[in-house]
Scaffold this motif. Structure first.
Motif, PDB file in Angstrom:
ATOM      1  N   GLU A 163     -42.254  40.327  -1.901  1.00 24.32           N
ATOM      2  CA  GLU A 163     -40.843  40.574  -1.563  1.00 24.32           C
ATOM      3  C   GLU A 163     -40.730  41.536  -0.384  1.00 24.32           C
ATOM      4  OE1 GLU A 163     -42.151  40.866  -4.533  1.00 24.32           O
ATOM      5  OE2 GLU A 163     -41.198  39.264  -5.720  1.00 24.32           O
ATOM      6  N   ALA A 164     -41.539  42.603  -0.400  1.00 25.32           N
ATOM      7  CA  ALA A 164     -41.518  43.567   0.700  1.00 25.32           C
ATOM      8  C   ALA A 164     -42.003  42.925   1.995  1.00 25.32           C
ATOM      9  CB  ALA A 164     -42.373  44.777   0.346  1.00 25.32           C
ATOM     10  N   SER A 165     -43.032  42.090   1.895  1.00 31.03           N
ATOM     11  CA  SER A 165     -43.538  41.388   3.077  1.00 31.03           C
ATOM     12  C   SER A 165     -42.473  40.471   3.660  1.00 31.03           C
ATOM     13  CB  SER A 165     -44.785  40.580   2.713  1.00 31.03           C
ATOM     14  OG  SER A 165     -45.835  41.432   2.315  1.00 31.03           O
ATOM     15  N   GLY A 166     -41.693  39.851   2.798  1.00 30.07           N
ATOM     16  CA  GLY A 166     -40.607  38.990   3.256  1.00 30.07           C
ATOM     17  C   GLY A 166     -39.539  39.769   4.002  1.00 30.07           C
ATOM     18  N   ARG A 167     -39.231  40.967   3.523  1.00 25.83           N
ATOM     19  CA  ARG A 167     -38.229  41.803   4.212  1.00 25.83           C
ATOM     20  C   ARG A 167     -38.764  42.290   5.556  1.00 25.83           C
ATOM     21  NH1 ARG A 167     -38.019  44.003  -1.303  1.00 25.83           N
ATOM     22  NH2 ARG A 167     -36.376  42.830  -2.388  1.00 25.83           N
TER      23      ARG A 167
ATOM     24  N   ILE B 146     -38.551  51.414   2.408  1.00 24.79           N
ATOM     25  CA  ILE B 146     -37.399  50.639   2.885  1.00 24.79           C
ATOM     26  C   ILE B 146     -37.540  49.166   2.526  1.00 24.79           C
ATOM     27  CG2 ILE B 146     -36.336  49.776   5.028  1.00 24.79           C
ATOM     28  CD1 ILE B 146     -36.756  52.643   6.124  1.00 24.79           C
ATOM     29  N   PHE B 147     -38.771  48.691   2.437  1.00 25.80           N
ATOM     30  CA  PHE B 147     -38.999  47.271   2.173  1.00 25.80           C
ATOM     31  C   PHE B 147     -39.157  46.960   0.688  1.00 25.80           C
ATOM     32  CE2 PHE B 147     -40.843  48.274   6.360  1.00 25.80           C
ATOM     33  CZ  PHE B 147     -40.012  47.495   7.153  1.00 25.80           C
ATOM     34  N   GLU B 148     -39.191  47.987  -0.146  1.00 28.12           N
ATOM     35  CA  GLU B 148     -39.488  47.768  -1.561  1.00 28.12           C
ATOM     36  C   GLU B 148     -38.313  47.230  -2.358  1.00 28.12           C
ATOM     37  OE1 GLU B 148     -41.142  51.415  -2.965  1.00 28.12           O
ATOM     38  OE2 GLU B 148     -43.124  51.024  -2.097  1.00 28.12           O
TER      39      GLU B 148
ATOM     40  N   THR C 103     -31.742  46.816  -1.823  1.00 26.87           N
ATOM     41  CA  THR C 103     -30.710  47.825  -1.543  1.00 26.87           C
ATOM     42  C   THR C 103     -31.130  48.739  -0.394  1.00 26.87           C
ATOM     43  OG1 THR C 103     -29.999  47.811  -3.853  1.00 26.87           O
ATOM     44  CG2 THR C 103     -29.387  49.727  -2.528  1.00 26.87           C
ATOM     45  N   ALA C 104     -32.380  49.229  -0.441  1.00 23.79           N
ATOM     46  CA  ALA C 104     -32.876  50.112   0.616  1.00 23.79           C
ATOM     47  C   ALA C 104     -32.959  49.378   1.949  1.00 23.79           C
ATOM     48  CB  ALA C 104     -34.243  50.667   0.229  1.00 23.79           C
ATOM     49  N   TYR C 105     -33.372  48.131   1.898  1.00 20.57           N
ATOM     50  CA  TYR C 105     -33.505  47.351   3.131  1.00 20.57           C
ATOM     51  C   TYR C 105     -32.137  47.105   3.769  1.00 20.57           C
ATOM     52  CZ  TYR C 105     -34.528  43.491   6.288  1.00 20.57           C
ATOM     53  OH  TYR C 105     -34.623  42.691   7.395  1.00 20.57           O
ATOM     54  N   LYS C 106     -31.149  46.726   2.968  1.00 21.82           N
ATOM     55  CA  LYS C 106     -29.812  46.465   3.504  1.00 21.82           C
ATOM     56  C   LYS C 106     -29.191  47.732   4.086  1.00 21.82           C
ATOM     57  CE  LYS C 106     -28.522  42.388   0.810  1.00 21.82           C
ATOM     58  NZ  LYS C 106     -27.605  41.836  -0.224  1.00 21.82           N
TER      59      LYS C 106
END
Length: 421
Positions: A153-157, A118-120, A123-126
């Motif tokens: 980027e994943a850590s930021g999400r 989900i964090f990668e 699009t998946a995160y949104k």
């Protein structure tokens, strides 16, 4: 030159009076008993420990003993502590721990699992956030065990999710690492727990939480015992150990803190007893610090409001984690103060006390730190060995080995004799 001559004499001197390991064991048993509530902030646990130290020092000939009161804010968990996953109760301290800043939370919640995928991508995160937004307050977000190499980027999400702009009820972080707790001095806006991944069913549909947290001012005390030197009374050697620990997580889970740091308090009191029978040349100050686990608060308070002047302090030895020792002793600040470190290693080499004496540089990891920052020369001693229990309920008196207690006592005693010259 004078210190060198004394060191040579000390290395070949007859043995001095030995430690009292039976006394140390009894002190540790007392401080770790249920009556002391983990020496935290429920039912006056830390206050009982301070009183114990005060009374022990008060028994000693030649000692002036006093409290140094101060206050700070602490988040505690005095009563309700229940986590139920699809009807299965999890065990506090073993299956899960609340974060130290966790607020009160009570209710039945739906589960949504956030895997690392989900964090990668954005699009998946949104899409995940959109799925939550219609009924966020009814959900607990379970963040699955994340890989160690999570991208920036994943850590930021993940950080964005934890900011909780969507207003979920709380977060559960699954982990395959050892659970460790600490003390919070503030309260977060959102409830958060750490749960051992093997204790959690990822197919779960419902989680029931009933957790009571109290953020409140807490009054406590540093405990000071002073014995005047026979030859150099204006010069003070300080021996310190923090007596507080983590307290309780709910009504049933106590963190006894045998190694951390009933062991350090015990050897400090044992050494105080020794010097009451063998009056020192320099004055000595024994300090039991409060609120170390909350962020070195007791020692910070002392250096800003010193009862005995810092400029009179010749050296400070801080003691923590003294329950093992088969792998030697670490001297934090050993790389900062090389003459004293060299003397320490020379004593140990000649007497054969411990398997090794190692050195580290400066570190803000115990109560010596604020003294060093104020210009007081200081070491922080801790023993190294195979005792895996740290900041968890298994740090218990009955399994603490005290493997090298006797020789650690002798090494510290001999080093303090060196410092008095």
């Amino acid at each position: 030159m004078r210190n060198f001559i004394f060191l040579v004499a000390l290395l070949f001197a007859a043995p001095l009076t030995a430690q009292n390991i039976k006394y140390a064991r009894n002190a540790i048993n007392t401080l770790c008993s249920d009556a002391y509530q983990g020496r935290g902030y429920v039912k006056n646990g830390d206050g009982k420990a301070a009183e114990f130290i005060y009374k022990e020092l008060k028994k000693l000939k030649g000692f002036e003993v006093q409290y140094q009161p101060f206050a700070f804010t602490v988040n505690s968990f005095p009563s309700k502590m229940e986590v139920t996953v699809d009807g299965k109760k999890l065990k506090a301290g073993t299956d899960y721990m609340v974060t130290p800043e966790c607020p009160t939370i009570k209710g039945n919640y739906k589960v949504i699992v956030a895997t690392h995928t989900i964090f990668e991508t954005e699009t998946a995160y949104k899409a995940f956030i959109q799925n939550l937004s219609t009924d966020a307050a009814s959900y607990l977000v379970v963040i699955d065990t994340l890989p160690a190499n999570l991208s920036a980027e994943a850590s930021g999400r993940l950080k964005s999710l934890k900011a909780n702009t969507v207003k979920v009820a709380g977060f559960i972080n699954l982990t395959n690492k050892k659970l460790m707790w600490s003390v919070g001095t503030e309260q977060a806006a959102t409830a958060e727990l750490m749960v051992v991944d093997k204790a959690f069913d990822r197919q779960a549909k419902k989680i029931k939480l009933n957790i009571t947290a109290e953020l409140k001012p807490h009054s406590t005390n540093n405990v000071l015992g002073f014995i005047k030197g026979t030859e150099n009374p204006d010069s003070i050697i300080v021996l310190s150990a923090h007596y507080d620990h983590l307290g309780r997580m709910g009504k049933k889970t106590i963190f006894p803190g045998a190694n951390d740091n009933a062991s350090g308090v015990a050897i400090m009191l044992d050494l105080a007893n020794y010097y009451s029978q063998h009056p020192p040349k320099c004055s000595m100050l024994f300090i039991g610090f409060a609120a170390e686990e909350a962020g070195l608060i007791g020692s910070y308070y002392y250096v800003n409001y010193p009862v005995y002047p810092l400029e009179r302090m010749k050296f400070l030895i801080n003691l923590d984690l003294i329950g093992t020792g088969e792998k030697g002793i670490m001297a934090v600040n050993g790389l900062e103060f090389t003459p004293e470190y060299n003397a320490l290693t020379a004593i140990n080499t000649e007497k054969g006390y411990l398997s090794s004496v190692q050195a580290r540089g400066k570190a803000a990891n115990s109560d010596h730190y604020w003294f060093t920052e104020k210009g007081v020369r200081a070491f922080f001693f801790y023993l190294m060995g195979d005792f895996p229990y740290y900041h968890d309920p298994e740090d218990r008196a009955e399994i603490l080995p005290l493997t090298e207690y006797e020789d650690t006592f002798r090494l510290i005693r001999d080093f303090m004799e060196y410092l008095q010259q």
